[in-house]
Design an enzyme around this catalytic site. Structure first.
Site, PDB file in Angstrom:
ATOM      1  N   GLY D 154     -55.072   4.974  25.581  1.00 11.64           N
ATOM      2  CA  GLY D 154     -53.696   4.574  25.857  1.00 11.64           C
ATOM      3  C   GLY D 154     -53.244   5.002  27.243  1.00 11.64           C
ATOM      4  N   CYS D 155     -52.105   4.433  27.682  1.00  5.04           N
ATOM      5  CA  CYS D 155     -51.626   4.686  29.044  1.00  5.04           C
ATOM      6  C   CYS D 155     -51.155   6.126  29.202  1.00  5.04           C
ATOM      7  CB  CYS D 155     -50.525   3.700  29.404  1.00  5.04           C
ATOM      8  SG  CYS D 155     -49.185   3.577  28.198  1.00  5.04           S
ATOM      9  N   TYR D 156     -50.225   6.565  28.343  1.00  4.52           N
ATOM     10  CA  TYR D 156     -49.786   7.959  28.416  1.00  4.52           C
ATOM     11  C   TYR D 156     -50.962   8.911  28.184  1.00  4.52           C
ATOM     12  CZ  TYR D 156     -44.738   6.721  28.169  1.00  4.52           C
ATOM     13  OH  TYR D 156     -43.476   6.248  28.416  1.00  4.52           O
ATOM     14  N   PRO D 157     -51.756   8.683  27.117  1.00  7.51           N
ATOM     15  CA  PRO D 157     -52.847   9.633  26.848  1.00  7.51           C
ATOM     16  C   PRO D 157     -53.778   9.841  28.045  1.00  7.51           C
ATOM     17  CG  PRO D 157     -52.492   8.269  24.928  1.00  7.51           C
ATOM     18  CD  PRO D 157     -51.607   7.714  26.018  1.00  7.51           C
ATOM     19  N   GLU D 317     -50.695   7.384  37.641  1.00  4.07           N
ATOM     20  CA  GLU D 317     -51.616   6.269  37.447  1.00  4.07           C
ATOM     21  C   GLU D 317     -50.807   4.993  37.363  1.00  4.07           C
ATOM     22  OE1 GLU D 317     -53.393   6.804  33.494  1.00  4.07           O
ATOM     23  OE2 GLU D 317     -51.589   5.985  32.566  1.00  4.07           O
TER      24      GLU D 317
END
Lengths: 344, 344, 344, 344
Positions: D154-157, D317
């Site tokens: 995932g993006c946050y992870p 990112e």
């Protein structure tokens, strides 16, 4: 002063929200009713947390029905409804003596055939078209004072009609030469939950739309024709730009033979020199959205181009204020005999 | 293929940064020199952390002097310098046989008197004006192949000239009727550290500027006149809008008597149907900034308004790519005989 | 009521501009002097076209000198000056009996050694530190009433101190566990004409800065320590985000053993339940910038995480209003015995 | 090299669009199938005008069914579908030997009970959980090489796990001390046509959400626990900010007794010093969204606060690239034995 009971139909859209913001500080009115299709039963502060701690924050939304407005004892009702939906409200309210300030397009077009041409359907209440007053106080102040039904002007039309009106009325420019480009913030589309108005689609983007026959042309040309005393047909291209609020309009027109730039300026000065909400920036001044944001001002500047002969008129307004809710409140103030800047 | 040694003068501005982004992935070149007044001695990745981990990230900025470029063995130099500053570089470089692609306005205007009129000073190197080639490949491809000095076209001019050129060349529209409105992102002002370009001043704002005689009119009218075979004078109003990248242009013109909309479309198709970087959207299509962002495409759509007779042409480009660095690289590709989309 | 003569020193920055916006509608004051280093001699409406047509629009900026304020007969002066520049103004004004509301950091830190540690220079007027009152009305209302010198609180500190103060005062949370993240709009940097605040650099960007020892920590820790009755040292990380206005703060803290979330909520309710400008959103509510924009409200919500045991406090304010000019006017209202919401 | 046939299921969302952008320039693949529920039958360039003139622009969307992907001869399929919808696709595709790179959350959580806890429903294909590989190449490169089913992270992870992983693995920080704040651009919400993601609602706004138990905590804690060799439970607060792209994460943690900041830095260097897509900015460097926009880089910087003892880790990112489509392509490159930066 004796408080006037006021209602807002369709108070959850952007114009409705802005009306609430303005009316909260209006000393002449009591807001007695707000209606909503989706939020009936909810308190104002639930739907708009920003209004917590303000007057009316506990007012509950009523169902979207004119009878609710009548039952609440409203004397004046703002209709912040989609076009087509406003007309039946207006009919019911006017019948019981409630004065109506309609922010939709329903009563702006005097000619039902033009309404059909631009809106693609029969006018829902053609009998009322005769008695409605087009709601730009700077042009129709006298008629507004006693109006029962006001068709508050559209956002783009206000920014286009006001700069051109005095020049056409004084026969200073060639109507066939008029070309208009406008830029609008995204709130101009209303609280329209569609993919094209998502943040990611609008941010870092801009686009023309409604080319070449945007619906607002109907009222723009109606009012320009009335000013010119002849049928005026123009080009008008709206553009969506990534700001929340604001309309910026740039107008090109050719002065008639022998007309000097100074004559054009004098016509503007004569028409608007005493107006509170029109700020003439003249030939040296400029217009930009930040100067009018959150205010009821319309700024107008102009330039003459000696190379082509054209005059360039530029105007700026907040589409939610002078282009919608602010002008509606200005109309209310005229209708009730109050100072025009009250609450503005 | 044999690598061509390339330099960038003034590589710390927005156009210079975009040139670097594009040249990093260009298989035909070796970037041998970047110059900067303020950052000489610093590595590319220090000035632009985004370029860390990319080719050339350790390249050091040289002082802002043509001798640095010559000493580095450059065969082609991009000049991303302010107008006035580019000319002396070009003179020195051309003398030693370095081919020059100038992104400034210095060599775009063929007539030194027009340069003086629009830029307010004498042209710094009038002798070079004759040999410079105006850098829009779609119009001057043959001349570019062997050019020693290319005046890469301006951002606004590219978006205005390309849609109008075929229509004027075919004598399909009345030159005197042309009116142009453009919207530009803030990077168009360059990395100009002035109060008016601060985030807080540009965000939630928009404004026209440079009315009625923006400097880019000089090259726009030069190229339109060349196309029309007669002197063309137009109105052009640029607007600043709150996006980083992009130019959106809306053009109004009156077709000559008897000219059909289809004839206009055919002229566009004939001129650009085979062009890689011009995407014709036709009468049904639309243009918006998001479709061209970060690309070298120029999108063109059009409408005919039967009510006024006018045609409306709309174009969109990324001002830093097709409007600056991308077009400069496209020019390089033509000059070197490479496929035009290389690195684009 | 008898009008109080008011001056603003440094009225061309963002806080100064916001002070003018608020004071225009203040019924208790007369704005008699605005000073500026760069705009002396110019009318208010020249510098800020948005104020055309408003009260005071013709007021001329005086030179940036306390004698101008004294000569204008001011009874209260707002200092919207950079830190270091405010102190000499305060000294001169207090000497002649003018009450001072300083929006800079000059009188917020009670300990001159701490000022030196965080600001890197000797305090310019340490003798005044004792008599200044820290300007958050919700915490120091009684002292403000008779204050001659008010150090209006900083933008970040207001958003951090107010949620934590009652919890520390009641010894409900562990001071060593406090970690704070804040997001601020770009106007928080002031009208700072530097490359990093250009539109193109801030748009589509976000970044932490001032890590780990931002200057505002000095006043945050001073006030938290005062509340806790012990020295409190915390982590605080500010982030710049692309909005014009607003501060959003997220705070993590560990409740002391045996303390229930309800006890925390009760402490907040007891401290702020009657406060006009603090809106408690509780455990279910939320905070977002749009709810507080252009208002003097500070919204506070909280959550308890049973998995880690921590409490998360979230606050939102408009950095230019509750975080600067609005709070300064609120301080004025307290000092003058007026209703706190006057003009807010 | 032999082209690998690739498909994208759910290619009309933001991750799908970004996958297309990247795969267009991938020399090792042939895009043979794109599926869509709403746009089946339409050409790619109709749905995304930006892809006109690019490879695959004429490719038609197939119906949203795994049989379409199989029929097209795909050897690898990206699933850019909502969670819950991806699992049946994966089952059908794996059965016929198509390798699957799933961008949804369906196969990230190894423990079906944790999936149920965070996603509120039974896992649709628990048997596959054992064989899926968590898709962060920097952590699971060896396993990815031969994986049939990849659960792209995932993006946050990605922004949280990568900075913390080496520090936990080396037992340098106290797991219980970890507190994380993240800021995300609006594209992180996907092409979700809901009022809260309208331009007007997101512009000039910011807000925390999903407090205290956002779904991404499940995979974050799973991977941090795996690194630490013990169960790790943390606080994580995501915030929505008005940018299209980007995630900025700020992490607080307490080093274990005796651990120096240099030891922390060495652990980061050792883990990522040779990684292409992780750029270590160290103790002096900084992170900001603009440096990673449109790229597959994750930037990491850190500071030590001697006052509190905590370390602050900061990462940036592009949520659509390293946080979604870019990492998925990086996974593809590992799976196929290609150079990791191919097309990135």
């Amino acid at each position: 002063m004796n408080l006037v009971n006021v209602a807002i139909a369709g108070a959850t859209g952007y114009s409705g929200e802005e009306l609430i913001r303005l009316l909260i500080r209006h000393p002449g009115i009591e807001l007695v009713c707000v209606t909503s299709r989706g939020s009936a039963g909810h308190r104002l502060e639930e739907v708009f947390p920003r209004f917590q701690g303000h007057k009316y924050s506990e007012l509950k939304f009523a169902a979207s029905d004119p009878s609710e407005i009548i039952a609440a004892g409203a004397q004046v009702a703002f209709l912040a409804l989609p076009h087509g939906a406003a007309a039946p409200f207006a009919e019911a309210l006017l019948e019981t003596g409630v004065r109506v300030i309609d922010l939709s397009a329903d009563f702006r077009i005097k000619d039902a055939a033009v309404y059909r041409e631009f809106y693609g359907e029969e006018h829902p209440a053609p009998a009322l078209l005769r008695e409605s007053v087009y709601g730009i106080p700077e042009l129709y102040r006298a008629e507004l004072r006693k109006a029962q039904l006001v068709a508050s002007a559209g956002c783009y039309p206000t920014s286009v009609i006001l700069p051109l009106h005095p020049l056409l009325a004084a026969r200073l420019i060639d109507p066939a030469s008029i070309v208009v480009t406008s830029l609008s913030g995204v709130s101009g589309a209303g609280k329209n939950v569609a993919a094209e108005y998502l943040y990611v689609e609008c941010n870092e983007n801009a686009r023309p739309y409604g080319v070449p026959k945007h619906r607002h042309l109907a009222e723009i040309e109606q009012e320009l024709s009335a000013a010119a005393g002849e049928r005026v047909v123009i080009n008008f291209t709206p553009h969506l730009i990534p700001v929340t609020r604001g309309i910026l309009t740039t107008i090109y027109a050719m002065p008639k033979t022998g007309v000097t730039p100074q004559a054009l300026n004098e016509a503007l000065e004569e028409a608007y020199g005493e107006e509170i909400f029109i700020r003439l920036q003249g030939e040296k001044g400029s217009v930009e959205l930040k100067n009018v944001a959150h205010s009821n001002f319309l700024d107008i500047a102009w330039r003459h181009d000696p190379r082509t002969g054209r005059i360039i008129l530029m105007s700026a307004e907040d589409n939610l204020v002078k282009g919608a809710a602010g002008q509606a409140v200005q109309n209310l103030n005229v209708m009730c005999g109050w100072a025009e800047p009250t609450a503005l």
